[in-house]
Every structure is written in C-alpha cells, then in structure tokens.
Design a protein around this motif. Structure first.
Motif, PDB file in Angstrom:
ATOM      1  N   UNK A 131       2.913  -1.379   4.207  1.00 36.90           N
ATOM      2  CA  UNK A 131       2.455  -0.009   4.002  1.00 36.90           C
ATOM      3  C   UNK A 131       3.698   0.853   3.857  1.00 36.90           C
ATOM      4  N   UNK A 132       3.930   1.347   2.654  1.00 37.22           N
ATOM      5  CA  UNK A 132       5.083   2.198   2.386  1.00 37.22           C
ATOM      6  C   UNK A 132       4.657   3.658   2.490  1.00 37.22           C
ATOM      7  N   UNK A 133       5.392   4.421   3.244  1.00 33.23           N
ATOM      8  CA  UNK A 133       5.067   5.831   3.458  1.00 33.23           C
ATOM      9  C   UNK A 133       5.792   6.766   2.490  1.00 33.23           C
ATOM     10  N   UNK A 145      -5.876  -8.756   8.784  1.00 39.81           N
ATOM     11  CA  UNK A 145      -4.531  -8.703   8.199  1.00 39.81           C
ATOM     12  C   UNK A 145      -3.594  -7.888   9.084  1.00 39.81           C
ATOM     13  N   UNK A 146      -2.329  -8.252   9.053  1.00 42.23           N
ATOM     14  CA  UNK A 146      -1.288  -7.501   9.761  1.00 42.23           C
ATOM     15  C   UNK A 146      -0.712  -6.466   8.801  1.00 42.23           C
ATOM     16  N   UNK A 147      -0.302  -5.329   9.343  1.00 43.12           N
ATOM     17  CA  UNK A 147       0.344  -4.295   8.538  1.00 43.12           C
ATOM     18  C   UNK A 147       1.777  -4.117   9.011  1.00 43.12           C
ATOM     19  N   UNK A 169       7.368  -8.370   6.837  1.00 40.58           N
ATOM     20  CA  UNK A 169       6.220  -8.632   5.993  1.00 40.58           C
ATOM     21  C   UNK A 169       6.289  -9.936   5.239  1.00 40.58           C
ATOM     22  N   UNK A 170       7.479 -10.378   4.914  1.00 41.56           N
ATOM     23  CA  UNK A 170       7.596 -11.607   4.129  1.00 41.56           C
ATOM     24  C   UNK A 170       7.486 -12.851   5.001  1.00 41.56           C
ATOM     25  N   UNK A 171       7.598 -12.689   6.312  1.00 37.41           N
ATOM     26  CA  UNK A 171       7.545 -13.830   7.223  1.00 37.41           C
ATOM     27  C   UNK A 171       6.098 -14.256   7.453  1.00 37.41           C
ATOM     28  N   UNK A 172       5.203 -13.307   7.596  1.00 34.81           N
ATOM     29  CA  UNK A 172       3.800 -13.584   7.876  1.00 34.81           C
ATOM     30  C   UNK A 172       3.004 -13.425   6.581  1.00 34.81           C
ATOM     31  N   UNK A 178       0.845  -1.188   0.000  1.00 35.22           N
ATOM     32  CA  UNK A 178       0.000   0.000   0.000  1.00 35.22           C
ATOM     33  C   UNK A 178       0.886   1.246   0.000  1.00 35.22           C
ATOM     34  N   UNK A 179       0.427   2.289  -0.691  1.00 39.76           N
ATOM     35  CA  UNK A 179       1.160   3.553  -0.768  1.00 39.76           C
ATOM     36  C   UNK A 179       0.214   4.705  -0.434  1.00 39.76           C
TER      37      UNK A 179
END
Length: 87
Positions: A46-48, A22-24, A37-40, A2-3
C-alpha cells in the motif's frame, strides 16, 4: 500495489485484505517501495504517495498534521510560511 487517495479507499483496501487473509505492507511516498512485501507472497503493498494533504499547521500549539504521503520537501516550505520549523 495499492494507491489509496483518501481514508475511504484505504479502509476498503484494509477490509478487502482482511477478508482474503492478505497481509498489507505500508510504504511512504518515496522509493524504494519493496521492503517486506516481496518476502511474503500474500503481502500486498500500500503506497501512500497519493495521500498528500497537509491537514493542519497550527502555529499556536506548534503542531502539523499530514497524511502519510506528504514528504519533507513538500512540507518544509509550508511550515516555514507559517513561521515554524521542524526538528
């Protein structure tokens, strides 16, 4: 990934993730963007990087308020113009 570009979009992302369970995973404006993020498999990143507003530079009270996507390369020249410096 997400951006969000503003707080309203971020709020929608958070509410949607909550509803879906979902986890963020928040990441800053610079790579690498994959941390936990790649583990779960339920995690969404979410990229800021699009939230780049410098909201306030206050010389009198010596503070700076920025959005999460502002990086030092963007901030340092603005702070210097205001006669301040960062630690």
């Amino acid at each position: 990934m997400h951006y969000p570009e503003n707080m309203n979009e971020l709020r929608e992302i958070i509410n949607s993730a909550r509803e879906r369970g979902a986890c963020l995973v928040p990441v800053s404006s610079m790579p690498p963007h994959i941390h936990g993020g790649s583990v779960n498999e339920k995690a969404e990143i979410v990229s800021f990087e699009k939230m780049k507003n410098i909201m306030a530079i206050n010389r009198h009270d010596r503070y700076v308020r920025v959005e999460a996507g502002v990086n030092f390369a963007e901030l340092l020249p603005k702070v210097k113009e205001a006669g301040l410096r960062l630690n």
